[in-house]
Write an enzyme that holds these catalytic residues in place. Structure first.
Site, PDB file in Angstrom:
ATOM      1  N   CYS A 104       0.820  -1.219   0.000  1.00  0.00           N
ATOM      2  CA  CYS A 104       0.000   0.000   0.000  1.00  0.00           C
ATOM      3  C   CYS A 104       0.852   1.267   0.000  1.00  0.00           C
ATOM      4  CB  CYS A 104      -0.946  -0.012   1.191  1.00  0.00           C
ATOM      5  SG  CYS A 104      -2.002  -1.453   1.140  1.00  0.00           S
ATOM      6  N   HIS A 265      -3.930   6.806   1.612  1.00  0.00           N
ATOM      7  CA  HIS A 265      -4.160   5.533   0.940  1.00  0.00           C
ATOM      8  C   HIS A 265      -5.539   5.046   1.369  1.00  0.00           C
ATOM      9  CE1 HIS A 265      -4.200   1.390  -0.029  1.00  0.00           C
ATOM     10  NE2 HIS A 265      -4.067   0.990   1.221  1.00  0.00           N
ATOM     11  N   ASN A 295     -10.068  -0.905  -1.923  1.00  0.00           N
ATOM     12  CA  ASN A 295      -8.649  -0.648  -1.652  1.00  0.00           C
ATOM     13  C   ASN A 295      -7.850  -1.164  -2.854  1.00  0.00           C
ATOM     14  OD1 ASN A 295      -5.975  -0.972  -0.829  1.00  0.00           O
ATOM     15  ND2 ASN A 295      -6.509  -1.509   1.271  1.00  0.00           N
TER      16      ASN A 295
HETATM   17  C1  LIG Z   1     -11.209  -6.198   7.737  1.00  0.00           C
HETATM   18  C2  LIG Z   1     -12.091  -5.419   8.702  1.00  0.00           C
HETATM   19  C3  LIG Z   1     -13.074  -4.580   7.898  1.00  0.00           C
HETATM   20  C4  LIG Z   1     -12.853  -6.387   9.542  1.00  0.00           C
HETATM   21  O1  LIG Z   1     -13.612  -5.678  10.472  1.00  0.00           O
HETATM   22  P1  LIG Z   1     -13.562  -6.053  12.013  1.00  0.00           P
HETATM   23  O2  LIG Z   1     -14.584  -5.260  12.674  1.00  0.00           O
HETATM   24  O3  LIG Z   1     -12.146  -5.918  12.463  1.00  0.00           O
HETATM   25  O4  LIG Z   1     -14.006  -7.533  11.919  1.00  0.00           O
HETATM   26  P2  LIG Z   1     -13.333  -8.863  12.456  1.00  0.00           P
HETATM   27  O5  LIG Z   1     -12.238  -9.299  11.521  1.00  0.00           O
HETATM   28  O6  LIG Z   1     -12.996  -8.728  13.908  1.00  0.00           O
HETATM   29  O7  LIG Z   1     -14.581  -9.754  12.272  1.00  0.00           O
HETATM   30  C5  LIG Z   1     -15.821  -9.461  12.917  1.00  0.00           C
HETATM   31  C6  LIG Z   1     -16.855 -10.415  12.414  1.00  0.00           C
HETATM   32  O8  LIG Z   1     -17.211 -10.058  11.063  1.00  0.00           O
HETATM   33  C7  LIG Z   1     -17.113 -11.201  10.236  1.00  0.00           C
HETATM   34  N1  LIG Z   1     -16.728 -10.819   8.888  1.00  0.00           N
HETATM   35  C8  LIG Z   1     -15.495 -10.663   8.365  1.00  0.00           C
HETATM   36  N2  LIG Z   1     -15.568 -10.307   7.063  1.00  0.00           N
HETATM   37  C9  LIG Z   1     -16.880 -10.239   6.777  1.00  0.00           C
HETATM   38  C10 LIG Z   1     -17.599  -9.943   5.591  1.00  0.00           C
HETATM   39  N3  LIG Z   1     -16.985  -9.615   4.451  1.00  0.00           N
HETATM   40  N4  LIG Z   1     -18.935  -9.949   5.644  1.00  0.00           N
HETATM   41  C11 LIG Z   1     -19.592 -10.271   6.781  1.00  0.00           C
HETATM   42  N5  LIG Z   1     -18.974 -10.572   7.929  1.00  0.00           N
HETATM   43  C12 LIG Z   1     -17.632 -10.565   7.922  1.00  0.00           C
HETATM   44  C13 LIG Z   1     -16.059 -12.066  10.895  1.00  0.00           C
HETATM   45  O9  LIG Z   1     -16.195 -13.409  10.498  1.00  0.00           O
HETATM   46  C14 LIG Z   1     -16.376 -11.868  12.352  1.00  0.00           C
HETATM   47  O10 LIG Z   1     -17.441 -12.695  12.696  1.00  0.00           O
HETATM   48  P3  LIG Z   1     -17.480 -13.402  14.139  1.00  0.00           P
HETATM   49  O11 LIG Z   1     -17.490 -12.274  15.126  1.00  0.00           O
HETATM   50  O12 LIG Z   1     -18.750 -14.181  14.074  1.00  0.00           O
HETATM   51  O13 LIG Z   1     -16.245 -14.215  14.190  1.00  0.00           O
HETATM   52  C15 LIG Z   1     -11.240  -4.496   9.612  1.00  0.00           C
HETATM   53  O14 LIG Z   1     -10.515  -5.264  10.510  1.00  0.00           O
HETATM   54  C16 LIG Z   1     -10.309  -3.629   8.868  1.00  0.00           C
HETATM   55  O15 LIG Z   1     -10.710  -2.835   8.068  1.00  0.00           O
HETATM   56  N6  LIG Z   1      -9.014  -3.721   9.153  1.00  0.00           N
HETATM   57  C17 LIG Z   1      -8.035  -2.984   8.411  1.00  0.00           C
HETATM   58  C18 LIG Z   1      -7.838  -3.673   7.139  1.00  0.00           C
HETATM   59  C19 LIG Z   1      -7.139  -2.835   6.140  1.00  0.00           C
HETATM   60  O16 LIG Z   1      -7.271  -1.655   6.092  1.00  0.00           O
HETATM   61  N7  LIG Z   1      -6.386  -3.502   5.303  1.00  0.00           N
HETATM   62  C20 LIG Z   1      -5.689  -2.908   4.272  1.00  0.00           C
HETATM   63  C21 LIG Z   1      -4.493  -2.264   4.826  1.00  0.00           C
HETATM   64  S1  LIG Z   1      -3.652  -1.541   3.565  1.00  0.00           S
END
Ligand SMILES: CC(C)(COP(=O)(O)OP(=O)(O)OC[C@H]1O[C@@H](n2cnc3c(N)ncnc32)[C@H](O)[C@@H]1OP(=O)(O)O)[C@@H](O)C(=O)NCCC(=O)NCCS
Length: 338
Positions: A104, A265, A295
């Site tokens: 990124c 980003h 992204n």
């Molecule tokens: C990926 C992201 C959106 C997930 O959100 P979160 O609130 O952290 O979610 P978690 O990973 O803790 O998961 C929470 C729940 O949502 C669920 N979940 C994950 N992806 C999902 C999707 N696409 N649709 C529905 N549910 C989803 C998980 O399975 C989990 O369920 P559970 O509680 O029953 O186990 C978030 O962590 C994020 O944005 N992180 C930064 C990622 C990023 O920016 N990456 C690029 C960097 S350059």
């Protein structure tokens, strides 16, 4: 900028995995993204489309370019890199072509390299391309939903030249911390042979040497997709983004109030909003477009920069900060006087 024509909405994704438009908009801010089309688009072809627009707007011909830098983590081939493929498509011969793979932060790392080459006088016209085709390599089953839903395909390009005027790239700031390299990674196929923590031991190949880059076993176990500990990435991002933005401003004796536009980003809208909140920036000081493209890793900043410029949000003499955080971890900023 150039994005492929195929637009995929959150609702489209619900047909292949267990997810919902509501979850996606609330957790990521993404409404839709563009996906490349097989036999039509690749990272290098989309990059070249963006490059042609950049060249036309800059008023330069392919023959004027004396160096190419190509940032991507989703190259057409494992090797050679997209730099030479773009060079071939543009019909330019024998100039240097450098590939950058800093995830990124790739665009800002590439910008920093280009800046040094220009400032030392080594090159006069550099074409910098950043492009990604994530969709060809993601896990679109429910198992991969926390990663796959975030990413989109697209490309951006800029032309860099020296100037005698008091504007341009004021400074760039590059950082990395490899201690958590696997937190957001795609380690297979790879040459690690199962050595590192997340590298599960691959089955022993049948021949005495080799056969470890990609094994049948990895394919059968579907251990060939990107992995992300989303919450860990989130926590680190909201610390490092503000740090590196402030570093750029302080280095050049500017205040947050001097900033005309921050182009972060486009990792996740919630990350950008939290950064904005921490730095107490007004809405008109931050540009976001993740809702349309997801992204796009290295391409997200030049795509956002292009769109902001087209909307008249980037004007002559404006102070613009570009900032990125991502896999590696790597993070970076660039302060520009437009
Ligand atoms: C990926 C992201 C959106 C997930 O959100 P979160 O609130 O952290 O979610 P978690 O990973 O803790 O998961 C929470 C729940 O949502 C669920 N979940 C994950 N992806 C999902 C999707 N696409 N649709 C529905 N549910 C989803 C998980 O399975 C989990 O369920 P559970 O509680 O029953 O186990 C978030 O962590 C994020 O944005 N992180 C930064 C990622 C990023 O920016 N990456 C690029 C960097 S350059």
């Amino acid at each position: 900028m150039y994005v492929p024509k195929n637009v995929v909405s959150n609702n489209d994704l619900t047909t292949v995995m267990d997810t919902s438009d509501e979850w996606l908009q609330e957790r990521t801010g993404i409404k839709e993204r563009h996906y490349a089309t097989q036999f039509e688009d690749t990272t290098s072809t989309m990059g070249v489309e963006a490059a042609k627009i950049a060249m036309q707007r800059a008023g330069i011909a392919a023959g004027d370019i004396d160096f190419i830098i190509f940032a991507t983590i989703s190259p057409d081939y494992y090797f050679p890199g997209c730099g030479v493929l773009a060079q071939r498509q543009l019909g330019i011969t024998e100039i240097g072509a450098l590939d950058i793979r800093n995830q990124c932060s790739g665009f800002i790392y590439a910008l920093s390299v280009a800046d040094q080459f220009i400032k030392t006088g080594m090159y006069k016209t550099i074409l910098l391309i950043a492009a990604e085709t994530h969709s060809y390599g993601l896990d679109f089953s429910t198992r991969g939903r926390n990663v796959s839903v975030i990413f989109g395909d697209g490309a951006g390009a800029v032309i860099l030249q020296p100037t005698e005027e008091d504007r341009g790239i004021l400074s760039t700031h590059l950082h990395s911390d490899g201690s958590e390299a696997e937190t957001l990674s795609m380690i297979n196929p790879g040459f690690h042979a199962g050595k590192f923590p997340r590298g599960k031991k691959p089955a022993k190949p049948s021949q005495p040497y080799g056969g470890l880059f990609i094994t049948k076993d990895l394919i059968e176990k579907e251990d060939i997709y990107p992995y992300m500990d989303g919450p860990a990435v989130f926590k680190k991002a909201i610390i490092k983004f503000p740090e590196v933005i402030l570093e750029a401003l302080l280095t050049n004796n500017f205040l947050l109030s001097d900033l005309n536009l921050l182009i972060p980003h486009q990792a996740n809208l919630r990350i950008s909003q939290m950064v904005q909140q921490k730095l107490k920036l007004r809405d008109d000081q931050v540009y976001n477009n993740i809702h349309k493209y997801g992204n796009t890793t290295a391409a997200s900043i030049p795509i956002a920069l292009c769109e902001a410029w087209e909307k008249g949000k980037v004007k002559d003499n404006d102070l613009i900060c570009l900032a990125a955080f991502g896999s590696g971890f790597t993070w970076a900023s660039a302060l520009l006087k437009w």
